[in-house]
Design a protein around this motif. Structure first.
Motif, short mmCIF file in Angstrom:
data_model
loop_
_atom_site.label_atom_id
_atom_site.label_comp_id
_atom_site.label_asym_id
_atom_site.label_seq_id
_atom_site.Cartn_x
_atom_site.Cartn_y
_atom_site.Cartn_z
N HIS A 292 0.84 -1.19 0.00
CA HIS A 292 0.00 0.00 0.00
C HIS A 292 0.88 1.24 0.00
O HIS A 292 2.12 1.15 -0.04
N ASN A 293 0.25 2.40 0.04
CA ASN A 293 1.00 3.67 -0.06
C ASN A 293 2.06 3.81 1.02
O ASN A 293 3.16 4.31 0.77
N GLN A 294 1.74 3.43 2.24
CA GLN A 294 2.70 3.59 3.33
C GLN A 294 3.91 2.69 3.15
O GLN A 294 5.04 3.07 3.49
N ASP A 295 3.69 1.49 2.61
CA ASP A 295 4.83 0.62 2.29
C ASP A 295 5.76 1.32 1.31
O ASP A 295 6.98 1.31 1.45
N ALA A 296 5.15 1.93 0.27
CA ALA A 296 5.94 2.58 -0.76
C ALA A 296 6.74 3.74 -0.19
O ALA A 296 7.91 3.95 -0.55
N LYS A 297 6.14 4.53 0.70
CA LYS A 297 6.85 5.67 1.28
C LYS A 297 8.02 5.20 2.14
O LYS A 297 9.09 5.83 2.15
N LYS A 298 7.86 4.09 2.85
CA LYS A 298 8.97 3.54 3.63
C LYS A 298 10.12 3.12 2.73
O LYS A 298 11.29 3.31 3.06
N GLU A 299 9.78 2.56 1.59
CA GLU A 299 10.82 2.14 0.65
C GLU A 299 11.58 3.34 0.10
O GLU A 299 12.81 3.29 -0.05
N VAL A 300 10.86 4.43 -0.19
CA VAL A 300 11.51 5.64 -0.70
C VAL A 300 12.43 6.26 0.35
O VAL A 300 13.52 6.75 0.05
N LYS A 301 12.00 6.23 1.60
CA LYS A 301 12.80 6.82 2.68
C LYS A 301 14.16 6.14 2.85
O LYS A 301 15.10 6.75 3.37
N GLU A 302 14.29 4.91 2.40
CA GLU A 302 15.54 4.18 2.54
C GLU A 302 16.66 4.82 1.73
O GLU A 302 17.84 4.66 2.06
N PHE A 303 16.31 5.54 0.64
CA PHE A 303 17.36 6.16 -0.15
C PHE A 303 17.22 7.68 -0.25
O PHE A 303 18.11 8.35 -0.75
N ASN A 304 16.11 8.23 0.26
CA ASN A 304 15.97 9.69 0.34
C ASN A 304 14.95 10.00 1.42
O ASN A 304 13.75 10.03 1.16
N SER A 305 15.41 10.24 2.62
CA SER A 305 14.51 10.47 3.75
C SER A 305 14.01 11.91 3.82
O SER A 305 13.07 12.21 4.56
N GLU A 306 14.63 12.81 3.06
CA GLU A 306 14.26 14.21 3.14
C GLU A 306 13.10 14.57 2.23
O GLU A 306 12.33 15.49 2.51
N SER A 307 12.97 13.88 1.12
CA SER A 307 11.92 14.20 0.14
C SER A 307 11.23 12.91 -0.28
O SER A 307 11.77 12.13 -1.06
N VAL A 308 10.03 12.69 0.27
CA VAL A 308 9.28 11.46 -0.01
C VAL A 308 8.12 11.79 -0.92
O VAL A 308 7.39 12.74 -0.70
N PHE A 309 7.94 10.99 -1.96
CA PHE A 309 6.84 11.21 -2.90
C PHE A 309 5.49 11.10 -2.19
O PHE A 309 5.33 10.34 -1.23
N THR A 310 4.50 11.83 -2.69
CA THR A 310 3.16 11.77 -2.10
C THR A 310 2.51 10.43 -2.36
O THR A 310 1.89 9.84 -1.47
N GLU A 377 22.85 -3.32 -1.91
CA GLU A 377 22.69 -2.70 -0.59
C GLU A 377 21.25 -2.36 -0.27
O GLU A 377 20.97 -1.77 0.77
N ASP A 378 20.32 -2.67 -1.16
CA ASP A 378 18.90 -2.41 -0.92
C ASP A 378 18.26 -3.70 -0.42
O ASP A 378 17.98 -4.62 -1.19
N SER A 379 18.02 -3.77 0.87
CA SER A 379 17.45 -4.98 1.47
C SER A 379 15.93 -4.93 1.56
O SER A 379 15.31 -5.89 2.00
N GLY A 380 15.33 -3.81 1.15
CA GLY A 380 13.88 -3.65 1.28
C GLY A 380 13.14 -4.11 0.04
O GLY A 380 13.67 -4.73 -0.87
N GLY A 381 11.84 -3.76 0.02
CA GLY A 381 11.00 -4.08 -1.14
C GLY A 381 10.93 -5.57 -1.39
O GLY A 381 10.68 -6.38 -0.49
N VAL A 382 11.19 -5.98 -2.63
CA VAL A 382 11.06 -7.38 -3.02
C VAL A 382 12.41 -8.10 -3.05
O VAL A 382 12.52 -9.21 -3.57
N THR A 383 13.44 -7.48 -2.49
CA THR A 383 14.78 -8.03 -2.56
C THR A 383 14.84 -9.48 -2.10
O THR A 383 15.39 -10.35 -2.79
N GLN A 384 14.27 -9.78 -0.95
CA GLN A 384 14.35 -11.14 -0.42
C GLN A 384 13.45 -12.10 -1.19
O GLN A 384 13.84 -13.24 -1.46
N SER A 385 12.26 -11.67 -1.57
CA SER A 385 11.32 -12.57 -2.24
C SER A 385 11.81 -13.00 -3.61
O SER A 385 11.46 -14.09 -4.09
N VAL A 386 12.63 -12.16 -4.28
CA VAL A 386 13.17 -12.54 -5.59
C VAL A 386 14.64 -12.97 -5.50
O VAL A 386 15.27 -13.23 -6.53
N ASP A 387 15.17 -13.01 -4.27
CA ASP A 387 16.54 -13.45 -4.02
C ASP A 387 17.55 -12.59 -4.78
O ASP A 387 18.44 -13.10 -5.47
#
Length: 542
Positions: A292-310, A377-387
């Motif tokens: 959902h939207n909040q998941d997406a915002k958390k993923e964006v914060k991993e590489f840019n915490s200052e400017s998160v997309f709406t 170095e990106d451990s979030g999102g689908v990294t683990q599910s797609v190995d």
């Protein structure tokens, strides 16, 4: 009787007939912004992905020659036209501008899509209905697949004025519905957990399914006696799904289940080993499945915490689309790249990709995100599910400036930013030739066939120079010569076609137009006329 000028169902809007005459720009790589892994992680690493910075309509035109019919999946998340960019316009103009801008892009996307490809468009209620009718005209109504419902929010918005919207649409079209088929989704542990083996069948776990169907068939309406002696008939207005002979075969094969005590209505056993290796996707995608939207915002914060997309999109949502629409090494295009989710997920799933983005977040969000993905170095999102372990890379391109510019006297001349190589490539694209300069033959800059070539030069060619050139080309080849000036008798060289630049390309497209973007909130208001109609005897102004 054949009616004259037969009418057809279509959506009309102000300015529908107005179409831009796009310049097919070349793409210039900036090696300082391109990026690749320090080493290969495996032989399937993909390095030649494209990140293009620039106006997306011009970028799509730039891709047209090389990638027409080659893109397997397109995903776009265009501006939803919620009104924030159109506060200076009345409602009719607002819709018309948005539809016109989107129509131009959809027509190019349709060309780029492969015959067995599909396009997935994220939209909300604001323009979805209008967009559907418009896109039917481009793709054909018969190539519409479905409107997916994505649950983007999971809690009510208590301050909503009307209803609390918690979904977006993902509209799906195929280039050719007759040949396009989606892949199956991987089976989940939850699906497999439904299979049991209460009778210790040696064929393994199974589940049971209803043996009746709605469509009544007299040949399939018969009594069934259970092992305990109970007799069952199909429910009223229904019949069994198989005839009596087939039912007896299934009983002998131990594929009919009457319950532990042998006195239940019969059901057919379906073994896990017999089912497909995946499941057909439903059209309602719950947030628990695709984020959902909040998941997406958390993923964006991993590489840019200052400017998160709406409204970024979660990686699991793109994983679902890419799984259904593509296979490894297929090409994916996103011309509204945003925070770069499409490219990040495509990279992790080992698909080739092209992304286009005009905003500065191309540099503040997309590039940092992709670097983390490539470096593992990106451990979030689908990294683990797609190995995903990292690897591959991308090339960064920007759109070249317009080939022609006006000099101080208002004449169109070749842009001074163009060197000889850029000029040759740009003119090749304008004339429909493939840019393929020879290392040994100076006049071979490109070709349209194995025997038809093009030569581009800013020199003034004399009759003697053209004669030498004609001799080198020979009788079995033809050459289009593009030069600034020449002196020769007309028709003197049958194997040469000679044209002047820029004169011969002036009418091919719009020159010097760099911005076809959807960001139009700063457009000036048209001046209101002070007089609607002239007086009857009013004279024209000189």
């Amino acid at each position: 009787m054949i009616l004259p000028n037969p009418q057809r169902l279509e959506l009309t809007w102000i300015g529908k007939e107005s179409r831009p005459r796009l310049e097919p720009r070349i793409l210039l790589e900036d090696p300082t912004k391109s990026y690749h892994a320090k080493q290969r992680t495996n032989k399937n690493d993909i390095f030649d992905n494209h990140l293009i910075f620039g106006d997306n309509l011009l970028a799509l035109k730039a891709l047209e020659q090389e990638f027409t019919g080659k893109v397997k999946c397109i995903y776009i998340d265009p501006p939803y036209n919620t009104g924030s960019a159109f506060e200076h316009y009345d409602d009719g103009i607002e819709h018309s501008i948005w539809l016109g801008l989107m129509r131009d892009r959809m027509e190019l996307l349709h060309k780029l899509l492969a015959k067995d490809g599909s396009i997935w468009i994220s939209l909300d209620d604001t323009e979805q209905a209008y967009f559907k009718v418009m896109t039917d005209e481009i793709f054909g109504r018969n190539n519409f697949i479905v409107n997916v419902i994505w649950e983007k929010k999971f809690s009510p918005q208590n301050d909503a004025k009307w209803l609390s919207d918690n979904h977006d649409f993902i509209m799906v079209y195929a280039k050719n519905k007759e040949i396009w088929r989606p892949n199956l989704l991987p089976r989940s542990d939850e699906m497999d957990a439904r299979y049991k083996n209460p009778d210790n069948d040696p064929r393994g776990v199974w589940t049971s399914s209803d043996l009746t169907v709605r469509t009544y068939n007299e040949n399939c309406d018969y009594p069934i006696t259970t092992p305990s002696g109970m007799v069952f008939y199909p429910p009223a207005s229904r019949s069994w799904s198989i005839n009596k002979e087939r039912f007896q075969e299934l009983v002998e094969e131990n594929r009919i289940w009457f319950g532990n005590d042998g006195n239940n209505m019969p059901r057919q056993k379906r073994f896990l080993t017999d089912v497909k290796e995946g499941s057909v996707s439903l059209t309602i995608w719950k947030h628990s499945e695709v984020g959902h939207n909040q998941d997406a915002k958390k993923e964006v914060k991993e590489f840019n915490s200052e400017s998160v997309f709406t409204t970024p999109k979660p990686e699991r949502l793109l994983e679902r689309i890419i799984t259904l629409a593509t296979n490894p090494d297929d090409l994916i295009l996103d011309s509204f790249a945003g925070s770069g989710t499409t490219g990040a997920v495509a990279q992790k799933m080992r698909r080739r990709w092209i992304m286009v983005e005009l905003g500065e977040h191309c540099h503040t969000h997309i590039i940092p995100r992709l670097k983390k993905v490539i470096d593992g170095e990106d451990s979030g999102g689908v990294t683990q599910s797609v190995d995903w372990k990292g690897g591959g890379g991308f090339r960064y391109y920007r759109l070249a400036p317009s080939l022609l510019q006006k000099d101080k006297w208002g004449n169109w001349v070749i842009n001074k930013e163009y060197n000889a190589e850029m000029l040759a490539e740009a003119v090749c694209k304008l004339e429909g030739f493939t840019y393929d300069p020879s290392d040994t033959i100076y006049w071979m800059h490109g070709k349209s066939t194995e025997n038809d070539f093009i030569y581009i030069t800013t020199a003034h060619l004399t009759h003697e120079q053209l004669a030498l050139l004609s001799d080198e080309v020979g009788n079995n080849r033809t050459l289009l010569v593009m030069c600034t000036a020449f002196r020769s008798r007309a028709g003197g060289f049958p194997n040469l076609t000679i044209k002047k630049i820029p004169n011969t390309v002036l009418t091919k497209c719009e020159w010097g137009h760099d911005d076809y973007s959807l960001q139009i909130e700063n457009l000036p208001m048209a001046a209101k006329p002070t007089k609607v109609q002239k007086d009857l005897f009013e004279e024209e102004e000189e």
